[in-house]
Design a protein around this motif. Structure first.
Motif, mmCIF file in Angstrom:
data_model
loop_
_atom_site.group_PDB
_atom_site.id
_atom_site.type_symbol
_atom_site.label_atom_id
_atom_site.label_comp_id
_atom_site.label_asym_id
_atom_site.label_seq_id
_atom_site.Cartn_x
_atom_site.Cartn_y
_atom_site.Cartn_z
ATOM 1 N N LEU A 1 -36.572 52.895 7.651
ATOM 2 C CA LEU A 1 -36.666 52.175 6.195
ATOM 3 C C LEU A 1 -37.492 52.994 5.073
ATOM 4 O O LEU A 1 -37.458 52.849 4.158
ATOM 5 N N GLY A 2 -38.576 53.595 5.919
ATOM 6 C CA GLY A 2 -39.321 54.498 5.089
ATOM 7 C C GLY A 2 -38.547 55.445 4.132
ATOM 8 O O GLY A 2 -38.673 55.576 2.906
ATOM 9 N N ILE A 3 -37.764 56.311 4.960
ATOM 10 C CA ILE A 3 -37.033 57.348 4.536
ATOM 11 C C ILE A 3 -35.791 56.813 3.285
ATOM 12 O O ILE A 3 -35.598 57.330 2.224
ATOM 13 N N MET A 4 -35.385 55.648 3.690
ATOM 14 C CA MET A 4 -33.977 55.131 2.904
ATOM 15 C C MET A 4 -34.914 54.543 1.705
ATOM 16 O O MET A 4 -34.310 54.346 0.621
ATOM 17 N N GLY A 5 -35.891 53.804 1.858
ATOM 18 C CA GLY A 5 -36.884 53.418 0.765
ATOM 19 C C GLY A 5 -37.232 54.396 -0.326
ATOM 20 O O GLY A 5 -36.931 54.580 -1.778
ATOM 21 N N LEU A 6 -37.581 55.768 0.196
ATOM 22 C CA LEU A 6 -37.843 56.798 -0.699
ATOM 23 C C LEU A 6 -36.680 57.553 -1.310
ATOM 24 O O LEU A 6 -36.634 57.814 -2.382
ATOM 25 N N LEU A 7 -35.490 57.468 -0.640
ATOM 26 C CA LEU A 7 -34.276 57.725 -1.300
ATOM 27 C C LEU A 7 -33.890 56.932 -2.444
ATOM 28 O O LEU A 7 -33.120 57.503 -3.244
ATOM 29 N N SER A 8 -34.078 55.743 -2.350
ATOM 30 C CA SER A 8 -33.919 54.657 -3.416
ATOM 31 C C SER A 8 -34.854 54.938 -4.723
ATOM 32 O O SER A 8 -34.719 54.219 -5.863
ATOM 33 N N ALA A 9 -35.996 55.926 -4.468
ATOM 34 C CA ALA A 9 -36.944 55.825 -5.466
ATOM 35 C C ALA A 9 -37.080 57.366 -5.966
ATOM 36 O O ALA A 9 -37.938 57.736 -6.426
ATOM 37 N N ILE A 10 -35.862 58.364 -5.589
ATOM 38 C CA ILE A 10 -36.308 59.723 -5.802
ATOM 39 C C ILE A 10 -36.453 59.894 -7.419
ATOM 40 O O ILE A 10 -35.933 59.406 -8.180
ATOM 41 N N ARG A 11 -37.197 60.762 -7.867
ATOM 42 C CA ARG A 11 -37.582 61.086 -9.021
ATOM 43 C C ARG A 11 -36.963 62.022 -9.933
ATOM 44 O O ARG A 11 -37.223 62.105 -11.049
ATOM 45 N N LYS A 12 -35.920 62.773 -9.177
ATOM 46 C CA LYS A 12 -35.150 63.685 -10.023
ATOM 47 C C LYS A 12 -33.710 63.751 -9.414
ATOM 48 O O LYS A 12 -33.445 63.174 -8.261
ATOM 49 N N ASN A 13 -33.056 64.283 -10.062
ATOM 50 C CA ASN A 13 -31.486 64.312 -9.625
ATOM 51 C C ASN A 13 -31.401 65.520 -8.388
ATOM 52 O O ASN A 13 -31.946 66.439 -8.720
ATOM 53 N N GLY A 14 -30.496 65.072 -7.405
ATOM 54 C CA GLY A 14 -30.668 65.956 -6.461
ATOM 55 C C GLY A 14 -30.067 65.354 -5.099
ATOM 56 O O GLY A 14 -30.235 64.218 -4.888
ATOM 57 N N ARG A 15 -29.524 66.215 -4.198
ATOM 58 C CA ARG A 15 -29.029 65.503 -2.764
ATOM 59 C C ARG A 15 -29.731 66.534 -1.655
ATOM 60 O O ARG A 15 -28.871 66.742 -0.610
ATOM 61 N N HIS A 16 -30.645 67.193 -1.761
ATOM 62 C CA HIS A 16 -31.096 68.152 -0.761
ATOM 63 C C HIS A 16 -32.465 67.674 -0.226
ATOM 64 O O HIS A 16 -33.431 67.112 -0.889
ATOM 65 N N ILE A 17 -32.418 67.480 1.213
ATOM 66 C CA ILE A 17 -33.570 67.010 2.149
ATOM 67 C C ILE A 17 -33.870 68.049 2.800
ATOM 68 O O ILE A 17 -33.119 68.993 3.430
ATOM 69 N N ILE A 18 -35.524 68.235 2.917
ATOM 70 C CA ILE A 18 -35.908 69.046 4.233
ATOM 71 C C ILE A 18 -36.444 68.251 5.294
ATOM 72 O O ILE A 18 -37.192 67.497 4.928
ATOM 73 N N THR A 19 -36.293 68.561 6.365
ATOM 74 C CA THR A 19 -36.806 68.206 7.638
ATOM 75 C C THR A 19 -37.116 69.060 8.750
ATOM 76 O O THR A 19 -36.985 70.553 8.329
ATOM 77 N N PRO B 1 -46.549 52.016 -3.295
ATOM 78 C CA PRO B 1 -46.303 50.731 -3.855
ATOM 79 C C PRO B 1 -45.921 51.088 -5.426
ATOM 80 O O PRO B 1 -45.474 50.326 -6.227
ATOM 81 N N ARG B 2 -46.458 52.354 -5.863
ATOM 82 C CA ARG B 2 -46.124 52.662 -7.153
ATOM 83 C C ARG B 2 -44.656 53.182 -7.391
ATOM 84 O O ARG B 2 -44.400 53.353 -8.439
ATOM 85 N N LEU B 3 -44.011 53.400 -6.260
ATOM 86 C CA LEU B 3 -42.552 53.778 -6.392
ATOM 87 C C LEU B 3 -41.708 52.770 -6.540
ATOM 88 O O LEU B 3 -41.896 51.562 -5.922
ATOM 89 N N ALA B 4 -40.702 52.893 -7.250
ATOM 90 C CA ALA B 4 -39.684 51.862 -7.627
ATOM 91 C C ALA B 4 -38.470 51.959 -6.509
ATOM 92 O O ALA B 4 -37.510 51.900 -6.632
ATOM 93 N N TRP B 5 -39.015 51.628 -5.236
ATOM 94 C CA TRP B 5 -37.938 51.719 -4.029
ATOM 95 C C TRP B 5 -37.387 50.097 -4.159
ATOM 96 O O TRP B 5 -37.875 49.185 -4.821
ATOM 97 N N LYS B 6 -36.176 50.356 -3.372
ATOM 98 C CA LYS B 6 -35.241 49.318 -3.403
ATOM 99 C C LYS B 6 -34.982 48.691 -2.028
ATOM 100 O O LYS B 6 -34.928 49.442 -1.093
ATOM 101 N N PRO B 7 -34.990 47.318 -1.557
ATOM 102 C CA PRO B 7 -34.446 46.884 -0.328
ATOM 103 C C PRO B 7 -33.378 47.687 0.291
ATOM 104 O O PRO B 7 -32.379 47.783 -0.510
ATOM 105 N N TYR B 8 -33.445 47.815 1.477
ATOM 106 C CA TYR B 8 -32.242 48.550 1.838
ATOM 107 C C TYR B 8 -31.088 47.340 2.104
ATOM 108 O O TYR B 8 -29.964 47.913 1.926
ATOM 109 N N ILE B 9 -31.570 46.379 2.236
ATOM 110 C CA ILE B 9 -30.401 45.375 2.512
ATOM 111 C C ILE B 9 -30.928 44.200 1.365
ATOM 112 O O ILE B 9 -31.826 43.758 1.361
ATOM 113 N N ASP B 10 -29.801 44.093 0.553
ATOM 114 C CA ASP B 10 -29.992 43.283 -0.703
ATOM 115 C C ASP B 10 -30.431 41.583 -0.020
ATOM 116 O O ASP B 10 -29.610 41.127 0.924
#
Length: 379
Positions: free
Chosen positions: A75-93, A214-223
């Motif tokens: 849920l943490g990762i999906m929350g961040l993906l809903s609040a990304i700050r720029k265009n792109g689809r690259h993730i590093i792990t 909490p300063r990020l505009a993340w969205k719930p994973y399940i509406d």
């Protein structure tokens, strides 16, 4: 049974168990209910939220209670993906992430995300230069585990987070192994999301905490989700959370004394291993970038599975890697990430110390490993 698998799970602290029983019998209301019993549970829940915000030194509004580290990671990762700050689809792990992160990354890869899996050096750590070289203009998220659960190395998450912040990249860290063992406040303030799990610091299983800035505009994973401000569905486990909070408070108070005690146990263990007749290797580093309570090792010429079975037969519980990886035919991911493959990778096994580990038990285990090594060498 002499227990040496604390990295997999810890026994429930007795004080935390008492809190669990008290909360289960006295705070019976659903924390979402509007009646008095519900309000009492809600108040207890919020006091626990305040306490974790204090322990992590983060904003209370970013603390969410989960069923454990795996759910918190997802849920943490999906929350961040809903609040990304720029265009792109690259993730590093990293190539040695916990299965809950690694498997999610493989799923995202199948959905069109571009994932870079970073290797680790011989010391079990990710080099900052390696990370920086992997960053691209379209990198939007980084997820790096703080403490490796198989060899105990600590990754340079704070330095990585500093680079991410200056490049509009969000960062998540799996802190399941490190919380309660070393101070976490400065790291928690440096990342955008992190996850911890109650049973790793003597709390009940099925409990955990996720922090999302909490300063990020993340969205719930399940509406439509209402529990935990939309972070996760399902009735909140108030008694479990209360017990986890008590366990976290005790772990936090004992960090320094336990760290020093377990560091001494590691020294005793290493000294005892000198009796081994076959060459052995301890993976990781002996610097401060290492959790002393996790010893990932191998005895040359002896499969880790054989060591586990022989130890179990003699009343000692060790493991061949993370519990979530057990049962798979492939070697521990950490070995592959460090470039250790084939027969050598299968020699890996893990010993981990905890609050109930005594020096005499450590010496006994070391002597047992020496006898196992001697038997194999004599064949």
């Amino acid at each position: 049974m002499k227990y040496f698998d604390y990295a997999a799970t810890c026994p429930l602290d007795r004080d935390a168990a008492d809190i669990f029983i008290k909360a289960s019998t006295e705070y019976i209301g659903n924390s979402q209910s509007l009646h008095e019993a519900g309000s009492a549970s809600a108040n207890l829940l919020e006091s626990c939220r305040q306490e974790f915000a204090r322990l992590l030194d983060v904003e209370e509004a970013g603390i969410f209670f989960t069923s454990g580290g795996s759910e918190g990671n997802f849920l943490g990762i999906m929350g961040l993906l809903s609040a990304i700050r720029k265009n792109g689809r690259h993730i590093i792990t990293s190539a040695a992430e916990h299965s809950s992160v690694y498997n999610l990354m493989k799923k995202l890869e199948g959905e069109g995300w571009d994932i870079t899996f970073l290797p680790m050096g011989e010391d079990g750590r990710i080099a900052i230069d390696t990370f920086i070289k992997a960053v691209r203009p379209d990198t939007v998220l980084v997820s790096i585990q703080h403490a490796n659960p198989e060899i105990g190395t600590l990754q340079p998450v704070k330095k990585i987070a500093e680079y991410c912040r200056s490049n509009e990249i969000l960062i998540h860290s799996d802190c399941v192994q490190s919380f309660g063992k070393i101070p976490m406040d400065s790291l928690a303030r440096s990342v955008d999301a992190l996850s911890i799990s109650g049973h790793k610091f003597y709390g009940p299983k099925g409990t955990g905490v996720a922090y999302v800035n909490p300063r990020l505009a993340w969205k719930p994973y399940i509406d439509g989700t209402v529990h935990e401000k939309g972070f996760r569905p399902g009735t909140v486990n108030v008694p479990g959370i209360a017990a986890m909070t008590a366990a976290a408070q005790k772990a936090h108070l004992l960090i320094k004394t336990e760290h020093n005690r377990i560091k001494e146990l590691r020294t005793i263990f290493a000294d005892t291993l000198t009796e081994l007749k076959s060459p052995y290797q301890i993976f990781g580093t002996e610097s401060d970038d290492q959790l002393p309570g996790i010893v990932g090792m191998a005895i040359k010429g002896v499969e880790g599975q054989f060591v586990l079975l022989e130890c179990d037969r003699r009343g000692f519980a060790v493991s061949t890697g993370t519990a979530c990886h057990t049962g798979l035919l492939s070697p521990a991911k950490t070995m592959a990430a460090m470039g250790v493959n084939g027969k050598e990778a299968k020699e890996f096994f893990r010993v981990s110390f905890g609050r109930n580990t005594e020096s005499g038990d450590v010496v006994e285990l070391g002597k047992l490993l020496a006898s196992i090594s001697g038997k194999v060498a004599a064949v």
